[in-house]
Write a protein that holds these residues in place. Structure first.
Motif, PDB file in Angstrom:
ATOM      1  N   HIS A 186       0.851  -1.189   0.000  1.00  0.00           N
ATOM      2  CA  HIS A 186       0.000   0.000   0.000  1.00  0.00           C
ATOM      3  C   HIS A 186       0.888   1.240   0.000  1.00  0.00           C
ATOM      4  O   HIS A 186       1.657   1.464   0.926  1.00  0.00           O
ATOM      5  N   LEU A 191      -1.844   6.750   0.838  1.00  0.00           N
ATOM      6  CA  LEU A 191      -2.494   6.698   2.154  1.00  0.00           C
ATOM      7  C   LEU A 191      -2.469   8.059   2.841  1.00  0.00           C
ATOM      8  O   LEU A 191      -3.472   8.479   3.439  1.00  0.00           O
ATOM      9  N   GLU A 227      -9.304  -0.516  -0.918  1.00  0.00           N
ATOM     10  CA  GLU A 227      -8.465  -0.952   0.209  1.00  0.00           C
ATOM     11  C   GLU A 227      -7.823   0.258   0.884  1.00  0.00           C
ATOM     12  O   GLU A 227      -7.808   0.378   2.118  1.00  0.00           O
ATOM     13  N   MET A 231      -8.434   1.871   4.736  1.00  0.00           N
ATOM     14  CA  MET A 231      -7.308   2.054   5.646  1.00  0.00           C
ATOM     15  C   MET A 231      -7.155   3.507   6.066  1.00  0.00           C
ATOM     16  O   MET A 231      -6.772   3.808   7.198  1.00  0.00           O
TER      17      MET A 231
END
Length: 276
Positions: A186, A191, A227, A231
């Motif tokens: 990731h 993120l 995903e 997160m």
């Protein structure tokens, strides 16, 4: 106009090349162009073919002041610039920003090369708008107007691409497209960009089963994007940069699968407006 307004409008949602025909009516066929309004201020992110309609709308609404940000200069993100009519009107004050070619080419050089023969019949000296060019480097925080903060990130894309996180009065939008993920990991940049944002606009060009064939093309999937959204605590998730071959029926199915995995997701459509 309310100073609290924080609005996004999708003028173009496709990647690679514009498409037309009855099988593309619902989601649209224009390439990347997103407008974000922060109070009275208007900002355009990328000048794909959707920029033509965006420019006409601004002239009709007598907009005088615009900021245009480029993620990068692949064809599908710049093809609409010569047809963005605002650049030909002396009443317009236009600031053009880019950072993906930091140290290699300035924003002015990029624009002057693209709007010139043999690629286009005339040079930028035909443009009557007051145009100024702003260069930056990834990681820099931009403040185009008081109260508007734009964080910039370098994305994993051939030749580089800039991702933007726009923050205004406690709300935020992350523009995370033209990014390729590495299977099984990731991306910490993605993120960080998507952390607790009200809306993440993410590159969903492919399905996971298509990724192996298109490794190195610089794009991602809706599965991986969701995903990341889970997160990061993202509130809404927009599937964006649709593959040019993806029909309305296929996008509708993709959207349905995405919503089953993350209910506050949707496939972005041309002319769609969201107030945040």
């Amino acid at each position: 106009m309310s100073k609290d307004l924080f609005q996004v409008k999708f003028w173009g949602v496709r990647g690679s090349i514009p498409v037309s025909g009855p099988e593309f009516d619902r989601y649209g066929g224009n390439t990347s162009c997103i407008e974000i309004r922060c109070g009275e201020h208007r900002m355009i992110f990328d000048a794909g073919s959707g920029a033509r309609e965006a420019g006409l709308c601004m002239l009709n609404e007598q907009v005088r002041d615009v900021d245009l940000f480029f993620s990068h200069c692949h064809y599908d993100h710049i093809i609409g610039l010569p047809f963005f009519k605002a650049i030909y009107y002396p009443s317009i004050d236009l600031r053009i920003w880019s950072g993906h070619l930091d140290g290699k080419m300035t924003t002015r050089e990029m624009i002057e090369q693209f709007i010139s023969p043999p690629w286009f019949p005339v040079k930028t000296d035909i443009c009557q708008a007051t145009m100024s060019f702003r260069d930056f480097h990834a990681g820099q925080i931009l403040e185009p107007h008081p109260g508007i903060s734009i964080k910039t990130f370098m994305l994993n894309h051939p030749g580089g691409a800039i991702g933007y996180r726009v923050e205004y009065q406690g709300r935020s939008i992350a523009l995370v497209y033209d990014i390729e993920h590495t299977p099984g990991s990731h991306d910490p940049v993605a993120l960080e960009m998507m952390r607790d944002v009200d809306l993440a606009v993410y590159d969903c060009t492919y399905n996971e089963d298509e990724m192996q064939r298109f490794k190195g093309f610089g794009h991602s999937t809706w599965q991986h994007g969701i995903e990341l959204a889970k997160m990061a605590g993202t509130k809404q998730f927009a599937l964006f940069h649709h593959a040019p071959s993806r029909t309305d029926a296929q996008l509708e199915d993709m959207e349905r699968q995405a919503q089953a995995a993350f209910p506050s997701s949707f496939a972005a459509r041309d002319n769609q407006v969201l107030d945040l």
